[in-house]
Write a protein that holds these residues in place. Structure first.
Motif, PDB file in Angstrom:
ATOM      1  N   GLY A   1       5.082   9.376   1.535  1.00  0.00           N
ATOM      2  CA  GLY A   1       6.141   8.409   1.856  1.00  0.00           C
ATOM      3  C   GLY A   1       5.620   7.437   2.552  1.00  0.00           C
ATOM      4  N   PHE A   2       4.372   7.343   2.807  1.00  0.00           N
ATOM      5  CA  PHE A   2       3.902   6.204   3.897  1.00  0.00           C
ATOM      6  C   PHE A   2       3.455   5.006   3.095  1.00  0.00           C
ATOM      7  CE2 PHE A   2       0.797   3.387   5.537  1.00  0.00           C
ATOM      8  CZ  PHE A   2       1.267   3.209   6.834  1.00  0.00           C
ATOM      9  N   GLU A   3       4.295   3.920   3.511  1.00  0.00           N
ATOM     10  CA  GLU A   3       4.043   2.649   2.391  1.00  0.00           C
ATOM     11  C   GLU A   3       3.887   1.621   3.596  1.00  0.00           C
ATOM     12  OE1 GLU A   3       6.864   3.600  -1.346  1.00  0.00           O
ATOM     13  OE2 GLU A   3       7.511   1.858   0.228  1.00  0.00           O
ATOM     14  N   SER A   4       3.040   0.432   3.474  1.00  0.00           N
ATOM     15  CA  SER A   4       2.846  -0.618   4.151  1.00  0.00           C
ATOM     16  C   SER A   4       2.681  -1.997   3.638  1.00  0.00           C
ATOM     17  CB  SER A   4       2.008  -0.358   5.090  1.00  0.00           C
ATOM     18  OG  SER A   4       0.480  -0.413   4.725  1.00  0.00           O
ATOM     19  N   TYR A   5       2.900  -3.014   4.173  1.00  0.00           N
ATOM     20  CA  TYR A   5       2.273  -4.268   3.837  1.00  0.00           C
ATOM     21  C   TYR A   5       1.630  -4.856   5.215  1.00  0.00           C
ATOM     22  CZ  TYR A   5       6.006  -4.877  -0.192  1.00  0.00           C
ATOM     23  OH  TYR A   5       6.590  -4.755  -1.262  1.00  0.00           O
ATOM     24  N   PHE A   6       0.816  -5.865   4.943  1.00  0.00           N
ATOM     25  CA  PHE A   6       0.416  -6.851   6.089  1.00  0.00           C
ATOM     26  C   PHE A   6       0.965  -8.102   5.635  1.00  0.00           C
ATOM     27  CE2 PHE A   6      -2.993  -3.663   6.858  1.00  0.00           C
ATOM     28  CZ  PHE A   6      -3.184  -3.713   8.140  1.00  0.00           C
ATOM     29  N   VAL A   7       1.683  -8.597   6.456  1.00  0.00           N
ATOM     30  CA  VAL A   7       1.945  -9.917   6.580  1.00  0.00           C
ATOM     31  C   VAL A   7       1.175 -10.707   7.851  1.00  0.00           C
ATOM     32  CG1 VAL A   7       3.776  -9.572   8.459  1.00  0.00           C
ATOM     33  CG2 VAL A   7       4.048 -11.491   6.965  1.00  0.00           C
ATOM     34  N   THR A   8       0.660 -11.958   7.332  1.00  0.00           N
ATOM     35  CA  THR A   8      -0.197 -12.945   7.864  1.00  0.00           C
ATOM     36  C   THR A   8       0.489 -14.231   8.148  1.00  0.00           C
ATOM     37  OG1 THR A   8      -2.063 -11.863   6.958  1.00  0.00           O
ATOM     38  CG2 THR A   8      -2.650 -13.919   8.019  1.00  0.00           C
ATOM     39  N   ILE A   9       0.317 -14.791   9.325  1.00  0.00           N
ATOM     40  CA  ILE A   9       1.100 -15.910   9.797  1.00  0.00           C
ATOM     41  C   ILE A   9      -0.058 -17.001   9.937  1.00  0.00           C
ATOM     42  CG2 ILE A   9       2.965 -17.152  11.140  1.00  0.00           C
ATOM     43  CD1 ILE A   9       4.216 -14.256  11.603  1.00  0.00           C
TER      44      ILE A   9
ATOM     45  N   TYR B   1       0.638  -1.270  -0.033  1.00  0.00           N
ATOM     46  CA  TYR B   1      -0.007  -0.005   0.070  1.00  0.00           C
ATOM     47  C   TYR B   1       0.945   1.259   0.091  1.00  0.00           C
ATOM     48  CZ  TYR B   1      -2.842   3.800   1.918  1.00  0.00           C
ATOM     49  OH  TYR B   1      -3.483   5.051   2.212  1.00  0.00           O
ATOM     50  N   CYS B   2       0.632   2.116  -0.816  1.00  0.00           N
ATOM     51  CA  CYS B   2       1.393   3.519  -0.952  1.00  0.00           C
ATOM     52  C   CYS B   2       0.236   4.365  -0.887  1.00  0.00           C
ATOM     53  CB  CYS B   2       2.122   3.730  -2.395  1.00  0.00           C
ATOM     54  SG  CYS B   2       3.382   2.317  -2.478  1.00  0.00           S
ATOM     55  N   SER B   3       0.379   5.286   0.351  1.00  0.00           N
ATOM     56  CA  SER B   3      -0.359   6.472   0.565  1.00  0.00           C
ATOM     57  C   SER B   3      -0.276   7.676  -0.463  1.00  0.00           C
ATOM     58  CB  SER B   3      -0.301   7.093   1.944  1.00  0.00           C
ATOM     59  OG  SER B   3      -1.374   7.824   2.086  1.00  0.00           O
ATOM     60  N   LYS B   4      -1.474   7.989  -0.790  1.00  0.00           N
ATOM     61  CA  LYS B   4      -1.450   8.955  -1.664  1.00  0.00           C
ATOM     62  C   LYS B   4      -1.685  10.505  -1.052  1.00  0.00           C
ATOM     63  CE  LYS B   4      -3.580   6.568  -5.922  1.00  0.00           C
ATOM     64  NZ  LYS B   4      -2.629   5.451  -5.614  1.00  0.00           N
ATOM     65  N   THR B   5      -2.070  10.160   0.178  1.00  0.00           N
ATOM     66  CA  THR B   5      -2.276  11.453   0.963  1.00  0.00           C
ATOM     67  C   THR B   5      -1.229  11.778   2.107  1.00  0.00           C
ATOM     68  OG1 THR B   5      -3.720  10.234   2.483  1.00  0.00           O
ATOM     69  CG2 THR B   5      -4.853  11.589   0.582  1.00  0.00           C
ATOM     70  N   ASN B   6      -0.598  10.576   2.529  1.00  0.00           N
ATOM     71  CA  ASN B   6       0.579  10.861   3.584  1.00  0.00           C
ATOM     72  C   ASN B   6       1.884  10.592   2.782  1.00  0.00           C
ATOM     73  OD1 ASN B   6       2.193  10.573   5.740  1.00  0.00           O
ATOM     74  ND2 ASN B   6       0.956   8.894   6.732  1.00  0.00           N
TER      75      ASN B   6
ATOM     76  N   LYS C   1       7.970   5.225   6.611  1.00  0.00           N
ATOM     77  CA  LYS C   1       7.730   6.397   6.069  1.00  0.00           C
ATOM     78  C   LYS C   1       9.152   7.301   6.234  1.00  0.00           C
ATOM     79  CE  LYS C   1       6.120   8.716  10.366  1.00  0.00           C
ATOM     80  NZ  LYS C   1       5.340   9.529  11.067  1.00  0.00           N
ATOM     81  N   PRO C   2       9.435   8.552   5.683  1.00  0.00           N
ATOM     82  CA  PRO C   2      10.552   9.150   5.644  1.00  0.00           C
ATOM     83  C   PRO C   2      10.724   9.610   7.120  1.00  0.00           C
ATOM     84  CG  PRO C   2       9.337   9.747   3.835  1.00  0.00           C
ATOM     85  CD  PRO C   2       8.621   9.069   4.485  1.00  0.00           C
ATOM     86  N   GLY C   3      11.856   9.407   7.512  1.00  0.00           N
ATOM     87  CA  GLY C   3      12.090  10.474   8.803  1.00  0.00           C
ATOM     88  C   GLY C   3      12.239   9.546  10.063  1.00  0.00           C
ATOM     89  N   LEU C   4      11.952   8.300   9.813  1.00  0.00           N
ATOM     90  CA  LEU C   4      11.884   7.201  11.038  1.00  0.00           C
ATOM     91  C   LEU C   4      13.320   7.167  11.727  1.00  0.00           C
ATOM     92  CD1 LEU C   4       9.842   4.154   9.912  1.00  0.00           C
ATOM     93  CD2 LEU C   4       9.229   6.185  11.178  1.00  0.00           C
ATOM     94  N   THR C   5      13.341   7.141  13.173  1.00  0.00           N
ATOM     95  CA  THR C   5      14.682   6.822  13.742  1.00  0.00           C
ATOM     96  C   THR C   5      14.919   5.574  14.277  1.00  0.00           C
ATOM     97  OG1 THR C   5      13.835   7.284  16.047  1.00  0.00           O
ATOM     98  CG2 THR C   5      14.749   9.123  14.597  1.00  0.00           C
ATOM     99  N   GLN C   6      16.163   4.777  14.625  1.00  0.00           N
ATOM    100  CA  GLN C   6      16.288   3.539  14.656  1.00  0.00           C
ATOM    101  C   GLN C   6      15.787   3.132  16.148  1.00  0.00           C
ATOM    102  OE1 GLN C   6      17.180   1.190  12.448  1.00  0.00           O
ATOM    103  NE2 GLN C   6      17.312  -0.403  14.307  1.00  0.00           N
ATOM    104  N   VAL C   7      15.535   2.143  16.441  1.00  0.00           N
ATOM    105  CA  VAL C   7      15.410   1.660  17.788  1.00  0.00           C
ATOM    106  C   VAL C   7      16.498   1.666  18.617  1.00  0.00           C
ATOM    107  CG1 VAL C   7      15.539  -0.791  17.191  1.00  0.00           C
ATOM    108  CG2 VAL C   7      14.055  -0.155  19.278  1.00  0.00           C
ATOM    109  N   THR C   8      16.554   1.991  20.139  1.00  0.00           N
ATOM    110  CA  THR C   8      17.817   2.089  20.971  1.00  0.00           C
ATOM    111  C   THR C   8      18.498   0.681  20.905  1.00  0.00           C
ATOM    112  OG1 THR C   8      16.565   1.674  22.734  1.00  0.00           O
ATOM    113  CG2 THR C   8      17.124   3.800  22.217  1.00  0.00           C
ATOM    114  N   ALA C   9      19.708   0.449  20.980  1.00  0.00           N
ATOM    115  CA  ALA C   9      20.452  -1.159  20.865  1.00  0.00           C
ATOM    116  C   ALA C   9      20.000  -1.777  22.244  1.00  0.00           C
ATOM    117  CB  ALA C   9      21.866  -0.943  20.576  1.00  0.00           C
TER     118      ALA C   9
END
Length: 127
Positions: A39-47, A32-37, A58-66
């Motif tokens: 840079g926002f993209e997503s997948y759903f994974v089902t297990i 999914y690529c948002s037309k209104t937000n 999306k652009p601008g995310l920061t990394q989780v702390t180690a």
């Protein structure tokens, strides 16, 4: 009640999607690529038709702390159904350098190992 899905921010959407397919046999929907937000993209994974995880970027995310010592969700635990399945997945994870904790029985009675996803998020694999 039941959890409908959980969501996970990632800086590398394609790498996360491959991880969930490879390690957990997940099925991925069309991206999914948002037309209104912008840079926002997503997948759903089902297990196993039981667990749904929304992988999002999306652009601008920061990394989780180690050290993983912040507030918020700490890990996801996925039951594999047997100690043999935990051992097998832990061996695969160790070969790929993502095993955090070898299989063991914890103080609260779980037989588990801990692996890391591509962004360093922890996943407990339990029997």
């Amino acid at each position: 009640m039941k959890i409908a899905h959980i969501a996970l921010w990632t800086q590398d959407l394609e790498r996360q999607a491959c991880f969930w397919v490879e390690f957990f046999g997940g099925d991925i929907n069309e991206k999914y690529c948002s037309k209104t937000n912008h840079g926002f993209e997503s997948y759903f994974v089902t297990i196993n038709n039981a667990i749904a995880i929304e992988l999002m970027t999306k652009p601008g995310l920061t990394q989780v702390t180690a050290d993983n010592n912040g507030t918020g969700w700490v890990h996801l635990a996925i039951s594999l159904g047997s100690q043999q399945a935990v051992d097998a997945m832990a061996s695969r994870a160790e070969a790929q350098g993502i095993l955090v904790s070898k299989p063991r029985t914890t103080g609260d009675g779980y037989y588990e190992a801990v692996i890391s996803d591509p962004d360093g998020n922890l996943i407990e694999i339990v029997e």
